[in-house]
Enzyme design. Structure first.
Site, PDB file in Angstrom:
ATOM      1  N   ALA A  59       0.832  -1.203   0.000  1.00 52.53           N
ATOM      2  CA  ALA A  59       0.000   0.000   0.000  1.00 52.53           C
ATOM      3  C   ALA A  59       0.868   1.256   0.000  1.00 52.53           C
ATOM      4  O   ALA A  59       0.544   2.241  -0.677  1.00 52.53           O
ATOM      5  CB  ALA A  59      -0.944  -0.018   1.201  1.00 52.53           C
ATOM      6  N   ALA A  62       2.134   1.783  -3.484  1.00 48.14           N
ATOM      7  CA  ALA A  62       1.043   2.279  -4.330  1.00 48.14           C
ATOM      8  C   ALA A  62       0.747   3.746  -4.049  1.00 48.14           C
ATOM      9  O   ALA A  62       0.619   4.556  -4.979  1.00 48.14           O
ATOM     10  CB  ALA A  62      -0.209   1.432  -4.121  1.00 48.14           C
ATOM     11  N   GLU A  63       0.650   4.115  -2.774  1.00 49.95           N
ATOM     12  CA  GLU A  63       0.346   5.507  -2.443  1.00 49.95           C
ATOM     13  C   GLU A  63       1.493   6.425  -2.837  1.00 49.95           C
ATOM     14  O   GLU A  63       1.271   7.551  -3.278  1.00 49.95           O
ATOM     15  CB  GLU A  63       0.004   5.675  -0.962  1.00 49.95           C
ATOM     16  CG  GLU A  63      -0.369   7.092  -0.629  1.00 49.95           C
ATOM     17  CD  GLU A  63      -1.528   7.231   0.333  1.00 49.95           C
ATOM     18  OE1 GLU A  63      -1.896   8.382   0.595  1.00 49.95           O
ATOM     19  OE2 GLU A  63      -2.058   6.220   0.810  1.00 49.95           O
ATOM     20  N   THR A  64       2.713   5.950  -2.700  1.00 47.28           N
ATOM     21  CA  THR A  64       3.875   6.732  -3.126  1.00 47.28           C
ATOM     22  C   THR A  64       3.795   7.037  -4.616  1.00 47.28           C
ATOM     23  O   THR A  64       3.965   8.189  -5.043  1.00 47.28           O
ATOM     24  CB  THR A  64       5.175   5.968  -2.803  1.00 47.28           C
ATOM     25  OG1 THR A  64       5.274   5.809  -1.381  1.00 47.28           O
ATOM     26  CG2 THR A  64       6.398   6.686  -3.334  1.00 47.28           C
TER      27      THR A  64
END
Length: 137
Positions: A59, A62-64
């Site tokens: 996660a 992905a958020e990065t």
């Protein structure tokens, strides 16, 4: 090219110094016309207690990617913040690297949606994520 900000991979990677991104070993590897990619090691930093890639590390990758892609779509005086992250885990990884590929789903003036797909070193999909961001400023 869709990007409104023009940074090199070296400049993108320099933004990660002294952050969670650097601690996890995330490195941006490709900035294409409409795609941003990064790699993250699967090792003690990113394992859960049973020796597999931690879902939270997936996660974070992905958020990065989605947040940086969102930032690249803003103009001076604007930034983006994450509003929603969804991750579906398909396959476990215990070692090597995971590669994230981020593509736009929706690029509005006030919000964006990004699809981030994570692959193992054999090119097999191991996680599919969607990140929503709000454009501020």
């Amino acid at each position: 090219m869709i990007w409104k900000r023009h940074l090199t991979l070296d400049e993108l990677n320099a933004t990660s110094q002294n952050t969670l991104v650097a601690h996890l070993g995330i490195v941006y590897t490709r900035l294409g016309d409409d795609v941003l990619e990064a790699e993250m090691p699967v090792d003690a930093r990113t394992h859960q207690p049973f020796g597999l890639l931690h879902g939270g590390a997936s996660a974070a990758l992905a958020e990065t990617l989605g947040s940086m892609a969102g930032y690249l779509m803003t103009r001076d005086g604007q930034c983006v913040v994450g509003t929603e992250l969804n991750a579906t885990h398909h396959r476990a990884i215990s070692q090597g690297k995971v590669r994230g590929v981020c593509l736009p789903l929706h690029l509005g003036r006030q919000n964006q949606s990004w699809e981030i797909t994570l692959f193992d070193e054999q090119g097999r999909r191991c996680c599919t994520c969607r990140l929503g961001t709000a454009v501020m400023g």
